[in-house]
Scaffold this active site. Structure first.
Site: not given
Length: 163
Positions: A48, A78
């Site tokens: 991450h 995203d």
């Protein structure tokens, strides 16, 4: 830089877009929905922290490319929304294609071992509406079509996408 500094949240960006359209109702603009193709693989294979670094790099790339000529916001994960001010219809198609390539090259530099590309959909204002949520829906529809047709591309909304 951290994820809290990626520009406005989606709601703040939408508010700024609405405000701009009210202030300059005749100015041609492009409302853009964008997301990263294969982003999940970055988090899954590199972790991450690498995903966060990539998102920051993408946001910085958006700022560098558009400068002060756009409102930028992160919707979540995203996904990003942006509006390009004074988007001259003559050059907006090429500008969006160049932008996809530019951000794609930034992704490649940041995560060379995972192929991450960019897909985006955009809609021209005022051609296809004057309501921000309607324009966002149309840009999202174009993004969905871009992802279904191979990703790594910019696709303009037009009425044919409704079929």
């Amino acid at each position: 830089s951290d994820l809290r500094e990626l520009g406005k949240g989606g709601e703040g960006a939408v508010y700024d877009i609405e405000e701009y359209i009210q202030k300059y109702p005749e100015m041609p603009n492009a409302v853009v929905y964008m997301d990263l193709d294969n982003f999940k693989s970055v988090n899954d294979t590199l972790g991450h922290a690498a995903g966060d670094s990539l998102l920051i790099r993408v946001a910085e790339s958006m700022r560098k490319y558009f400068g002060k000529d756009a409102v930028l916001g992160r919707i979540g994960g995203d996904e990003f929304i942006l509006m390009c001010y004074n988007a001259n219809h003559e050059y907006v198609d090429q500008m969006m294609k160049d932008f996809v390539n530019f951000v794609g090259s930034q992704c490649k530099e940041e995560c060379p071992t995972v192929k991450v590309t960019v897909s985006l959909g955009y809609v021209l204002y005022p051609d296809y509406g004057r309501d921000v949520s309607e324009l966002a829906d149309l840009a999202d529809k174009a993004l969905y079509k871009a992802k279904r047709h191979g990703k790594n591309m910019a696709l303009a909304y037009n009425k044919d996408l409704d079929e």
